[in-house]
Design an enzyme around this catalytic site. Structure first.
Site, PDB file in Angstrom:
ATOM      1  N   ILE A   1     -12.762  42.787 -24.499  1.00  0.00           N
ATOM      2  CA  ILE A   1     -13.766  43.818 -24.826  1.00  0.00           C
ATOM      3  C   ILE A   1     -13.091  45.047 -25.414  1.00  0.00           C
TER       4      ILE A   1
ATOM      5  N   ASP B   1       1.543  50.628 -18.175  1.00  0.00           N
ATOM      6  CA  ASP B   1       0.715  50.268 -17.022  1.00  0.00           C
ATOM      7  C   ASP B   1      -0.148  51.467 -16.619  1.00  0.00           C
TER       8      ASP B   1
ATOM      9  N   ALA C   1      -8.870  48.549 -18.693  1.00  0.00           N
ATOM     10  CA  ALA C   1      -7.760  47.765 -18.130  1.00  0.00           C
ATOM     11  C   ALA C   1      -8.133  47.207 -16.768  1.00  0.00           C
TER      12      ALA C   1
ATOM     13  N   THR D   1     -18.572  46.198 -13.965  1.00  0.00           N
ATOM     14  CA  THR D   1     -19.262  44.914 -14.062  1.00  0.00           C
ATOM     15  C   THR D   1     -20.493  44.847 -13.172  1.00  0.00           C
ATOM     16  N   ASP D   2     -21.430  43.965 -13.528  1.00  0.00           N
ATOM     17  CA  ASP D   2     -22.600  43.742 -12.671  1.00  0.00           C
ATOM     18  C   ASP D   2     -22.224  42.991 -11.399  1.00  0.00           C
ATOM     19  N   GLU D   3     -21.010  42.410 -11.361  1.00  0.00           N
ATOM     20  CA  GLU D   3     -20.641  41.593 -10.196  1.00  0.00           C
ATOM     21  C   GLU D   3     -20.483  42.422  -8.930  1.00  0.00           C
TER      22      GLU D   3
ATOM     23  N   TYR E   1     -12.188  39.634  -7.105  1.00  0.00           N
ATOM     24  CA  TYR E   1     -12.332  40.390  -8.357  1.00  0.00           C
ATOM     25  C   TYR E   1     -13.419  41.452  -8.218  1.00  0.00           C
TER      26      TYR E   1
ATOM     27  N   LYS F   1     -13.243  45.580  -8.259  1.00  0.00           N
ATOM     28  CA  LYS F   1     -13.961  46.424  -9.237  1.00  0.00           C
ATOM     29  C   LYS F   1     -14.873  47.403  -8.485  1.00  0.00           C
TER      30      LYS F   1
ATOM     31  N   ASN G   1     -22.324  39.619 -18.301  1.00  0.00           N
ATOM     32  CA  ASN G   1     -21.332  38.753 -18.965  1.00  0.00           C
ATOM     33  C   ASN G   1     -21.307  38.955 -20.475  1.00  0.00           C
TER      34      ASN G   1
ATOM     35  N   VAL H   1     -18.291  21.765 -15.864  1.00  0.00           N
ATOM     36  CA  VAL H   1     -19.372  22.614 -15.333  1.00  0.00           C
ATOM     37  C   VAL H   1     -19.236  22.653 -13.803  1.00  0.00           C
TER      38      VAL H   1
ATOM     39  N   ARG I   1     -16.968  26.640  -7.754  1.00  0.00           N
ATOM     40  CA  ARG I   1     -16.130  27.817  -7.459  1.00  0.00           C
ATOM     41  C   ARG I   1     -16.449  28.281  -6.034  1.00  0.00           C
TER      42      ARG I   1
HETATM   43  P1  NAD Z   1      -9.461  41.058 -20.343  1.00  0.00           P
HETATM   44  O1  NAD Z   1      -8.871  40.371 -19.172  1.00  0.00           O
HETATM   45  O2  NAD Z   1      -9.736  40.293 -21.580  1.00  0.00           O
HETATM   46  O3  NAD Z   1      -8.559  42.307 -20.763  1.00  0.00           O
HETATM   47  C1  NAD Z   1      -7.961  43.162 -19.823  1.00  0.00           C
HETATM   48  C2  NAD Z   1      -6.872  43.942 -20.549  1.00  0.00           C
HETATM   49  O4  NAD Z   1      -6.283  44.869 -19.626  1.00  0.00           O
HETATM   50  C3  NAD Z   1      -5.734  43.075 -21.089  1.00  0.00           C
HETATM   51  O5  NAD Z   1      -5.405  43.466 -22.393  1.00  0.00           O
HETATM   52  C4  NAD Z   1      -4.578  43.367 -20.128  1.00  0.00           C
HETATM   53  O6  NAD Z   1      -3.308  43.232 -20.740  1.00  0.00           O
HETATM   54  C5  NAD Z   1      -4.881  44.803 -19.759  1.00  0.00           C
HETATM   55  N1  NAD Z   1      -4.280  45.202 -18.465  1.00  0.00           N
HETATM   56  C6  NAD Z   1      -4.309  44.499 -17.310  1.00  0.00           C
HETATM   57  N2  NAD Z   1      -3.659  45.192 -16.351  1.00  0.00           N
HETATM   58  C7  NAD Z   1      -3.242  46.359 -16.899  1.00  0.00           C
HETATM   59  C8  NAD Z   1      -2.551  47.490 -16.429  1.00  0.00           C
HETATM   60  N3  NAD Z   1      -2.127  47.559 -15.157  1.00  0.00           N
HETATM   61  N4  NAD Z   1      -2.285  48.504 -17.275  1.00  0.00           N
HETATM   62  C9  NAD Z   1      -2.691  48.437 -18.581  1.00  0.00           C
HETATM   63  N5  NAD Z   1      -3.346  47.400 -19.090  1.00  0.00           N
HETATM   64  C10 NAD Z   1      -3.631  46.357 -18.269  1.00  0.00           C
HETATM   65  O7  NAD Z   1     -10.804  41.734 -19.797  1.00  0.00           O
HETATM   66  P2  NAD Z   1     -12.175  42.018 -20.558  1.00  0.00           P
HETATM   67  O8  NAD Z   1     -13.039  40.834 -20.400  1.00  0.00           O
HETATM   68  O9  NAD Z   1     -11.886  42.586 -21.864  1.00  0.00           O
HETATM   69  O10 NAD Z   1     -12.772  43.147 -19.597  1.00  0.00           O
HETATM   70  C11 NAD Z   1     -12.474  44.527 -19.814  1.00  0.00           C
HETATM   71  C12 NAD Z   1     -13.135  45.341 -18.721  1.00  0.00           C
HETATM   72  O11 NAD Z   1     -14.546  45.116 -18.745  1.00  0.00           O
HETATM   73  C13 NAD Z   1     -12.673  44.958 -17.325  1.00  0.00           C
HETATM   74  O12 NAD Z   1     -12.565  46.135 -16.560  1.00  0.00           O
HETATM   75  C14 NAD Z   1     -13.780  44.076 -16.775  1.00  0.00           C
HETATM   76  O13 NAD Z   1     -13.872  44.199 -15.388  1.00  0.00           O
HETATM   77  C15 NAD Z   1     -14.980  44.693 -17.461  1.00  0.00           C
HETATM   78  N6  NAD Z   1     -16.104  43.778 -17.718  1.00  0.00           N
HETATM   79  C16 NAD Z   1     -15.912  42.559 -18.315  1.00  0.00           C
HETATM   80  C17 NAD Z   1     -17.002  41.752 -18.605  1.00  0.00           C
HETATM   81  C18 NAD Z   1     -16.840  40.406 -19.285  1.00  0.00           C
HETATM   82  O14 NAD Z   1     -17.811  39.649 -19.362  1.00  0.00           O
HETATM   83  N7  NAD Z   1     -15.674  40.071 -19.798  1.00  0.00           N
HETATM   84  C19 NAD Z   1     -18.299  42.175 -18.269  1.00  0.00           C
HETATM   85  C20 NAD Z   1     -18.450  43.424 -17.651  1.00  0.00           C
HETATM   86  C21 NAD Z   1     -17.357  44.214 -17.390  1.00  0.00           C
HETATM   87  O1  DAU Z   2     -20.790  39.443 -14.969  1.00  0.00           O
HETATM   88  C1  DAU Z   2     -19.716  40.087 -15.589  1.00  0.00           C
HETATM   89  C2  DAU Z   2     -18.456  39.294 -15.357  1.00  0.00           C
HETATM   90  O2  DAU Z   2     -18.555  38.146 -16.183  1.00  0.00           O
HETATM   91  C3  DAU Z   2     -17.184  40.072 -15.666  1.00  0.00           C
HETATM   92  O3  DAU Z   2     -17.080  41.146 -14.762  1.00  0.00           O
HETATM   93  C4  DAU Z   2     -15.958  39.164 -15.541  1.00  0.00           C
HETATM   94  O4  DAU Z   2     -14.798  39.887 -15.936  1.00  0.00           O
HETATM   95  C5  DAU Z   2     -16.159  37.979 -16.451  1.00  0.00           C
HETATM   96  O5  DAU Z   2     -15.071  37.095 -16.321  1.00  0.00           O
HETATM   97  C6  DAU Z   2     -17.457  37.263 -16.129  1.00  0.00           C
HETATM   98  O6  DAU Z   2     -17.392  36.637 -14.825  1.00  0.00           O
HETATM   99  P1  DAU Z   2     -18.016  35.182 -14.567  1.00  0.00           P
HETATM  100  O7  DAU Z   2     -17.364  34.610 -13.379  1.00  0.00           O
HETATM  101  O8  DAU Z   2     -19.488  35.226 -14.596  1.00  0.00           O
HETATM  102  O9  DAU Z   2     -17.519  34.467 -15.949  1.00  0.00           O
HETATM  103  P2  DAU Z   2     -16.885  33.025 -16.221  1.00  0.00           P
HETATM  104  O10 DAU Z   2     -16.845  32.878 -17.704  1.00  0.00           O
HETATM  105  O11 DAU Z   2     -15.633  32.801 -15.457  1.00  0.00           O
HETATM  106  O12 DAU Z   2     -17.998  32.056 -15.638  1.00  0.00           O
HETATM  107  C7  DAU Z   2     -19.334  32.096 -16.105  1.00  0.00           C
HETATM  108  C8  DAU Z   2     -20.128  31.049 -15.334  1.00  0.00           C
HETATM  109  O13 DAU Z   2     -19.686  29.751 -15.734  1.00  0.00           O
HETATM  110  C9  DAU Z   2     -19.932  31.107 -13.834  1.00  0.00           C
HETATM  111  O14 DAU Z   2     -21.138  30.760 -13.193  1.00  0.00           O
HETATM  112  C10 DAU Z   2     -18.884  30.040 -13.549  1.00  0.00           C
HETATM  113  C11 DAU Z   2     -19.176  29.004 -14.621  1.00  0.00           C
HETATM  114  N1  DAU Z   2     -18.002  28.226 -15.098  1.00  0.00           N
HETATM  115  C12 DAU Z   2     -16.895  28.920 -15.515  1.00  0.00           C
HETATM  116  C13 DAU Z   2     -15.781  28.236 -15.973  1.00  0.00           C
HETATM  117  C14 DAU Z   2     -14.549  28.986 -16.399  1.00  0.00           C
HETATM  118  C15 DAU Z   2     -18.070  26.834 -15.177  1.00  0.00           C
HETATM  119  O15 DAU Z   2     -19.086  26.203 -14.831  1.00  0.00           O
HETATM  120  N2  DAU Z   2     -16.962  26.174 -15.640  1.00  0.00           N
HETATM  121  C16 DAU Z   2     -15.819  26.808 -16.027  1.00  0.00           C
HETATM  122  O16 DAU Z   2     -14.829  26.119 -16.397  1.00  0.00           O
END
Ligand code: NAD
Ligand code: DAU
Length: 353
Positions: A12, A58, A81, A133-135, A159, A163, A188, A215, A291
């Site tokens: 993101i 960091d 981060a 996150t919504d989690e 996780y 958060k 997500n 799945v 999971r």
């Molecule tokens: P990501 O795992 O793709 O990226 C995380 C980044 O943070 C990486 O570039 C990593 O190198 C960096 N990082 C990790 N530890 C660090 C540290 N100690 N110092 C500096 N950099 C560090 O994650 P993302 O999916 O891009 O998510 C970004 C943020 O958004 C996170 O805080 C996550 O909780 C939040 N978020 C993600 C989602 C989603 O669906 N992916 C949804 C809602 C919120």
């Molecule tokens: O809701 C926001 C969150 O969404 C973020 O805070 C997290 O950083 C992000 O990783 C994501 O978390 P989820 O656990 O929802 O995402 P993930 O892609 O890991 O899984 C999405 C759904 O799919 C979940 O119900 C688990 C399922 N899944 C996931 C994987 C990796 C499968 O069924 N098979 C898989 O192999």
């Protein structure tokens, strides 16, 4: 003045940086530790842009962050981060506490020191925006109303607990020290540069490579999907006009079961990259062990950001998922770059040989 974007080489964060630099003149400094999830290639298109600086480091390194804030005259910190993958937090929660809790604390301390010493009007204009996150709200039943900002925190995985702890720290720094903070809690995301440990990119890559589509459980867990650039536009809007100390839920009102997501994804792949003999990618679906503690349903009520800040997503799931699949099909080099030895080790650990 510039923005400090932590975690800007991740999924993101990198989308946010690219979007920002395509719209604004204000410079960005990315601070990223480059863990397995951080990828400088995500930012390749802005390397050499005078408005862009990349620093490896960091968020937990307080003196280092304090120096960066001074040196670049930062006017806002956007904290992306984090350790972000739920399954990894189940295998090894320590890193999640280290980065998401302790790291956020150290970052807040560095920012508090810098902000306290600012003169007006820079002090009043400063912002710390925490991306969450919504989690943190836990899991919903099938008929429960979607999460509002008032929903109780009930995190269920290491996780989401880490958060939630970071969200509480951010809140406390506002109430105790007056630090001008904003928090977003998003559902997500999916889109370009998504690391293929997460559901959508993992399914795309596995499908294309003729591998099983794993799945979890019965596949009926529900997630609320938002195209990543819509999350970025929400963050820009909150940064610009969000009320200090407020949290804003961000989501696209796109609730779907995992099976529905995989079905749509397979149908688009069948159309764009048809298999021989007219078979479907759907035939590759395999149900695997669930999971542990798997949250059943997430859903975001985004009324506050919609009504107060006038934010709306631009993409539907149909348009966003098509763009996403087209992006992965067009970027085999990026995929090659991330599917390294370390990635393969994770796949074996999580899914077996
Ligand atoms: P990501 O795992 O793709 O990226 C995380 C980044 O943070 C990486 O570039 C990593 O190198 C960096 N990082 C990790 N530890 C660090 C540290 N100690 N110092 C500096 N950099 C560090 O994650 P993302 O999916 O891009 O998510 C970004 C943020 O958004 C996170 O805080 C996550 O909780 C939040 N978020 C993600 C989602 C989603 O669906 N992916 C949804 C809602 C919120
Ligand atoms: O809701 C926001 C969150 O969404 C973020 O805070 C997290 O950083 C992000 O990783 C994501 O978390 P989820 O656990 O929802 O995402 P993930 O892609 O890991 O899984 C999405 C759904 O799919 C979940 O119900 C688990 C399922 N899944 C996931 C994987 C990796 C499968 O069924 N098979 C898989 O192999």
């Amino acid at each position: 003045m510039s923005l400090l974007v932590t975690g800007g080489a991740g999924f993101i964060g990198s989308n946010f940086v690219l979007e920002w630099l395509s719209r604004e003149q204000e410079p960005i400094v990315v601070l990223d530790k480059l863990t397995y999830a951080g990828n400088p290639e995500n930012l390749a298109s802005v390397h050499g842009d005078p408005r862009f600086t990349f620093v490896r480091g960091d968020i937990g390194d307080r003196p280092f962050v304090a120096d960066l804030l001074q040196k670049h005259e930062v006017r806002a910190v956007l904290n992306f981060a984090a350790e972000s993958h739920v399954d990894r937090s189940i295998h090894g929660p320590g890193e999640f506490i280290h980065t998401n809790v302790v790291g956020t604390f150290e970052l807040l301390e560095a920012v508090r020191g810098y902000w306290s010493a600012l003169e007006e009007p820079a002090k009043q204009a400063f912002r710390f925006l925490h991306v969450s996150t919504d989690e943190v709200y836990g899991s919903l039943g099938p008929e429960d109303p979607a999460f509002t900002e008032k929903h109780q925190f009930q995190p269920n995985s290491p996780y989401s607990a880490s958060k939630a702890a970071s969200d509480h720290l951010v809140r406390a720094y506002h109430h105790t020290y007056g630090l001008p903070v904003l928090t977003t809690n998003c559902s997500n995301n999916y889109g370009p540069f998504h690391f293929p440990e997460k559901l959508i990119p993992l399914m795309i890559l596995n499908a294309l490579n003729g591998k099983p589509l794993p799945v979890y459980g019965d596949g009926k867990n529900v997630r609320d999907w938002l195209y990543v650039t819509d999350h970025c536009s929400a963050i820009r809007r909150v940064l610009q006009a969000g009320r200090l100390g407020e949290t804003y839920n961000v989501g696209g009102r796109n609730e779907m079961t995992n099976l529905e997501v995989v079905q749509k994804l397979c149908a688009i792949l069948d159309e764009l990259r048809p298999l021989e003999h007219g078979t479907s990618y759907w035939d590759q679906v395999h149900f695997v062990k669930d999971r542990p503690g798997h949250d059943r349903r997430y859903a975001i009520d985004a009324s506050l950001i919609e009504h107060e800040l006038g934010w709306l997503p631009a993409e539907t799931f149909e348009t966003g998922i098509r763009k996403t699949i087209e992006w992965y099909l067009a970027h085999p080099d990026w995929i090659q770059g991330v599917v390294s030895g370390a990635y393969r080790e994770w796949v074996v650990k999580q899914y077996g040989a």
